[in-house]
Design a protein around this motif. Structure first.
Motif, mmCIF file in Angstrom:
data_model
loop_
_atom_site.group_PDB
_atom_site.id
_atom_site.type_symbol
_atom_site.label_atom_id
_atom_site.label_comp_id
_atom_site.label_asym_id
_atom_site.label_seq_id
_atom_site.Cartn_x
_atom_site.Cartn_y
_atom_site.Cartn_z
ATOM 1 N N SER A 179 -116.674 56.395 82.631
ATOM 2 C CA SER A 179 -117.194 57.176 83.753
ATOM 3 C C SER A 179 -118.510 57.855 83.397
ATOM 4 O O SER A 179 -119.488 57.800 84.156
ATOM 5 N N VAL A 206 -115.919 59.545 88.854
ATOM 6 C CA VAL A 206 -114.563 59.634 88.319
ATOM 7 C C VAL A 206 -113.576 59.430 89.456
ATOM 8 O O VAL A 206 -113.610 60.167 90.445
ATOM 9 N N ASN A 232 -108.723 66.808 81.159
ATOM 10 C CA ASN A 232 -108.241 66.869 82.543
ATOM 11 C C ASN A 232 -107.462 65.618 82.924
ATOM 12 O O ASN A 232 -107.376 65.262 84.101
ATOM 13 N N GLY A 233 -106.901 64.943 81.933
ATOM 14 C CA GLY A 233 -105.965 63.860 82.193
ATOM 15 C C GLY A 233 -106.576 62.492 82.309
ATOM 16 O O GLY A 233 -105.855 61.523 82.591
ATOM 17 N N VAL A 234 -107.861 62.337 82.099
ATOM 18 C CA VAL A 234 -108.496 61.021 82.150
ATOM 19 C C VAL A 234 -108.374 60.375 80.768
ATOM 20 O O VAL A 234 -108.621 61.032 79.742
ATOM 21 N N SER A 235 -107.982 59.133 80.719
ATOM 22 C CA SER A 235 -107.827 58.457 79.435
ATOM 23 C C SER A 235 -109.173 58.372 78.717
ATOM 24 O O SER A 235 -110.232 58.357 79.355
ATOM 25 N N GLU A 243 -110.349 59.787 89.266
ATOM 26 C CA GLU A 243 -109.324 60.817 89.222
ATOM 27 C C GLU A 243 -109.831 62.096 89.889
ATOM 28 O O GLU A 243 -111.032 62.351 89.934
ATOM 29 N N ARG A 244 -108.893 62.917 90.332
ATOM 30 C CA ARG A 244 -109.260 64.136 91.038
ATOM 31 C C ARG A 244 -109.655 65.234 90.055
ATOM 32 O O ARG A 244 -108.950 65.499 89.086
ATOM 33 N N LYS A 256 -111.400 55.495 80.027
ATOM 34 C CA LYS A 256 -111.940 55.724 81.365
ATOM 35 C C LYS A 256 -112.949 56.877 81.371
ATOM 36 O O LYS A 256 -113.924 56.847 82.132
#
Length: 788
Positions: free
Chosen positions: A595, A545, A585-588, A547-548, A591
């Motif tokens: 992931s 991923v 957690n904000g991941v589309s 994203e953080r 995506k």
């Protein structure tokens, strides 16, 4: 008939859908009683003992009278029924009954021979009586089965006296057989069910003589209701009814006549029962098993549509035609259905269709079968909704939204997703269509629409995408339509079968002695390694991923997955939970799916590579032969045959492409993005390798805990093979498949059966069962924090 011109095609024989329903029910009962004989032998034997004991309290004279009477009746009744058939001039049915009974007798003789084979000894013992010196030479009664088949083919429905005589005869024969210990209750039940099942099957296949009233009688009944019918002609298609006619009256009117015949009761019942079990009550349709129910529903919806000021064929008359038919006469509406238009409808016509449906909904009525052949455009530009019998009165919000979803999907098939979405947004509004969006799934649509969508798979995704793009920003609320998914049902059946197998295995293992004689130091090490698997899984997911993510929260998500896999297959539950976690957690969504898909693809590739490497090392080192049991070769051969068959068939290739192409289309771009960040890619690969290594070492520690030793490379091959089989199994957490595969593998590696099974049970206790309570706490914690 004088004064009436008739053009009809009368059926000589008809098949009754109710017979097909009886056939399925009989098959289900046969499976139940067979299961009782295989599994609950002690229960069946106890019931038989109780029945025999109760029968001994009956007077001896009564038992003797019953025995003589029932024996004579079993001989006399078939002859009497044969005479009756000759008297009614039905020799064909008599020949079918005699032939079926003879075939049934031969089938029982063959079944008895098979039951005497050693492989069926357990079931044979459940069907026969061997105590108190009594003997029973045949587990199944051939004559009783033949009698049941004979009577069933005769079809005694509507003849209560004959049916009563048959039931009394069979009941008396069963009582005397049980009391005299000539048969078991289970044997009698299976014998009668076999005879009835074969009789129903023959009756359905051959059909029964038609008792339907001809078109002339239907016309006379309509005349008595005030409709002066002068001509009746058979229509080619009858939706939801047995027969359909077009009629003309003396005044020049044209009518559509729908005839409901009693021999078609329960038509489509199996499909509707399946939908009723699978789907929620507001999604599935009811099951009108009786003629009266079907007629009343059709009439009620016609009146409801008229009250809603929605154009639909007006109901002119509802009349009984003899004891076994009812006719509904509607005005004929001239026009062209959307399905018969020479070119797709224009925007103005589509707007009128939407206006008609929305007006119907404002009055609390739904149609629930808005297909192109049920939406008619009149020559004056109006819209008529045909055949509303599938609809609802006082419809709920969900039922109205289901109607809109059906109309959207049908119009998208007709004019394309772009036009269908645009017109719907103009009429309904993008904000309101957000609630319809999650209902655009095949299971919610009408049967013919689902069939058409299978040939145009791109229509529904395109329609959903266009509506989602036009909808206001925000998450689309999910809607649960299904009570039970087929995959869940398969998992349940497989779980029951596995539980039965494991119960037999566990009966040979003393769990208390296993724990008492185990080395606690190795168990502690195995427990630590089990805990490390969750840290490795969290590291692997974080690496794939961009994203953080917070590591601790990701670790809790992996623990929560251990709780989810308790009720879902391994490859399904964990992936779904991780996708949900990433979205929260904000991941589309795209995506997040890519992931998790990338993590699974990389894990699969590493899994296969490690299996090949360790298998090569094991062979080169000439460690124990690791010869698997013979059944493994059969399983592998079966899997190879299935794969090759799927590839050889065009539909199988299309299915594989439909599953693989979208996944690869999401995963490959994600892997290219990860290649730009070697650090994260290394974390993902390292976590996947550490996860596998921790599980292998944990299994090795469990083997050592029981005082045994197996080379680590052999343990790696065993674990990697068992894990692959467990991931493919439909049972929750691979339950059963993992245990069987790992036990067989460790046995092949040189352990005795008891030690191998004990090692596997200890391994599963530490890696599957113990984490479940912790996973539940993690699951509930993440839900409270809205992280899941």
């Amino acid at each position: 008939m004088p004064g009436i011109v008739v053009d009809d095609q009368a059926e000589r024989r008809v098949r009754k859908p109710a017979d097909l329903l009886r056939l399925v029910i009989d098959g289900a009962w046969l499976a139940v009683f067979t299961g009782v004989g295989l599994v609950a032998t002690a229960t069946a034997s106890g019931a038989e003992t109780d029945l025999a004991s109760a029968g001994k309290h009956l007077p001896g004279v009564l038992l003797t009278l019953l025995r003589i009477t029932s024996g004579l009746a079993l001989l006399i009744l078939p002859v009497a029924l044969a005479v009756r058939q000759f008297a009614h001039r039905q020799p064909r049915r008599l020949a079918e009954a005699v032939g079926t009974s003879a075939a049934m007798f031969g089938l029982v003789v063959a079944a008895n021979a098979l039951l005497r084979l050693p492989a069926a000894a357990h079931f044979y013992a459940a069907l026969t009586v061997t105590r108190n010196g009594a003997t029973h030479t045949a587990p199944l009664d051939g004559y009783l089965a033949a009698f049941a088949a004979y009577v069933t083919v005769m079809d005694l429905g509507g003849r209560p006296r004959w049916r009563a005589a048959v039931w009394l005869t069979v009941g008396a024969y069963a009582i005397t057989s049980l009391v005299a210990i000539h048969a078991t209750a289970l044997s009698l039940a299976i014998t009668l069910l076999l005879g009835h099942t074969v009789g129903v099957a023959v009756r359905y296949a051959a059909g029964l003589p038609s008792q339907r009233p001809p078109a002339g009688e239907i016309a006379e009944a309509l005349r008595s209701a005030g409709l002066p019918v002068t001509a009746m002609s058979r229509a080619p298609h009858a939706r939801g009814t047995s027969r359909a006619y077009t009629a003309a009256t003396a005044g020049g009117e044209h009518l559509d006549v729908a005839v409901f015949d009693r021999d078609q009761e329960a038509a489509g019942a199996l499909y509707r029962i399946y939908r009723l079990v699978r789907l929620r009550s507001q999604v599935s349709r009811g099951v009108p098993l009786s003629l009266e129910h079907a007629v009343e529903r059709s009439a009620l919806l016609s009146y409801a549509m008229a009250d809603a000021v929605v154009a639909t064929p007006r109901l002119r008359a509802a009349v009984r035609v003899g004891p076994d038919a009812t006719a509904l006469a509607h005005d004929h509406c001239a026009g062209t259905t959307l399905a018969d238009l020479a070119s797709p409808p224009d925007d103005a016509q589509l707007h009128r269709v939407w206006e008609t449906v929305l007006r119907m909904h404002t009055h609390g009525v739904t149609h629930r079968a808005l297909t192109a052949d049920r939406i008619l455009l009149t020559h004056g530009g109006g819209v008529v909704l045909l055949d509303p019998a599938n609809g609802d009165v006082a419809a709920s919000d969900l039922q109205r939204r289901l109607d809109l979803a059906q109309l959207l999907a049908e119009l998208a098939l007709l004019v394309g997703a772009e036009r269908a979405a645009r017109i719907a947004i103009e009429e309904v509004g993008a904000a309101k269509l957000v609630a319809v969006l999650p209902l655009l799934q095949p299971v919610a649509l009408y049967r013919t629409t689902r069939a058409a969508l299978r040939g145009q798979r791109e229509v529904l995704p395109d329609l959903r995408a266009r509506l989602a793009a036009a909808a206001p920003a925000g998450e689309v609320p999910p809607v649960r339509l299904e009570r039970v998914r087929p995959r869940t049902l398969v998992s349940l059946v497989a779980g029951v079968a596995v539980a039965y197998v494991l119960a037999g295995q566990l009966a040979r293992v003393d769990i208390a002695a296993l724990i008492r004689h185990s080395d606690p130091r190795w168990i502690a090490l195995a427990l630590v390694l089990s805990a490390l698997t969750y840290a490795a899984a969290a590291t692997s997911l974080t690496g794939f991923v961009l994203e953080r993510l917070k590591f601790v929260r990701t670790l809790l998500a992996q623990l929560a997955a251990s709780f989810v896999t308790l009720v879902t297959p391994v490859a399904v539950g964990g992936a779904a939970l991780n996708i949900r976690y990433l979205q929260r957690n904000g991941v589309s969504p795209a995506k997040a799916t890519a992931s998790v898909g990338a993590a699974q693809v990389i894990a699969f590739v590493l899994h296969m590579l490690l299996l090949v490497i360790f298998a090569a090392i094991t062979g080169a080192a000439q460690i124990h032969s690791l010869r698997p049991p013979v059944w493994v070769y059969y399983v592998l051969a079966g899997l190879v045959v299935l794969v090759l068959a799927a590839i050889a068939v065009p539909r199988g290739r299309r299915l594989l492409r439909a599953r693989l192409v979208p996944t690869l289309g999401q995963v490959l771009p994600r892997l290219l993005e990860l290649a730009q960040s070697p650090r994260r890619l290394a974390a993902g690969l390292g976590g996947a390798l550490a996860l596998t290594a921790a599980y292998v070492l944990c299994l090795e520690a469990c083997v050592h805990a029981l005082g045994a030793t197996v080379p680590i490379t052999a343990v790696a091959v065993v674990y990697l093979t068992g894990s692959a089989l467990g991931s493919a199994a439909p049972t929750p957490g691979g339950l059963g498949a993992v245990e069987v595969a790992l036990s067989a593998g460790l046995t092949a590696a040189g352990l005795d059966n008891g030690t191998a099974l004990s090692s596997v049970l200890l391994f599963r206790l530490l890696t599957f069962w113990l984490p479940v309570p912790v996973g539940w706490f993690a699951f509930t914690h993440l839900q409270r924090k809205q992280a899941l």
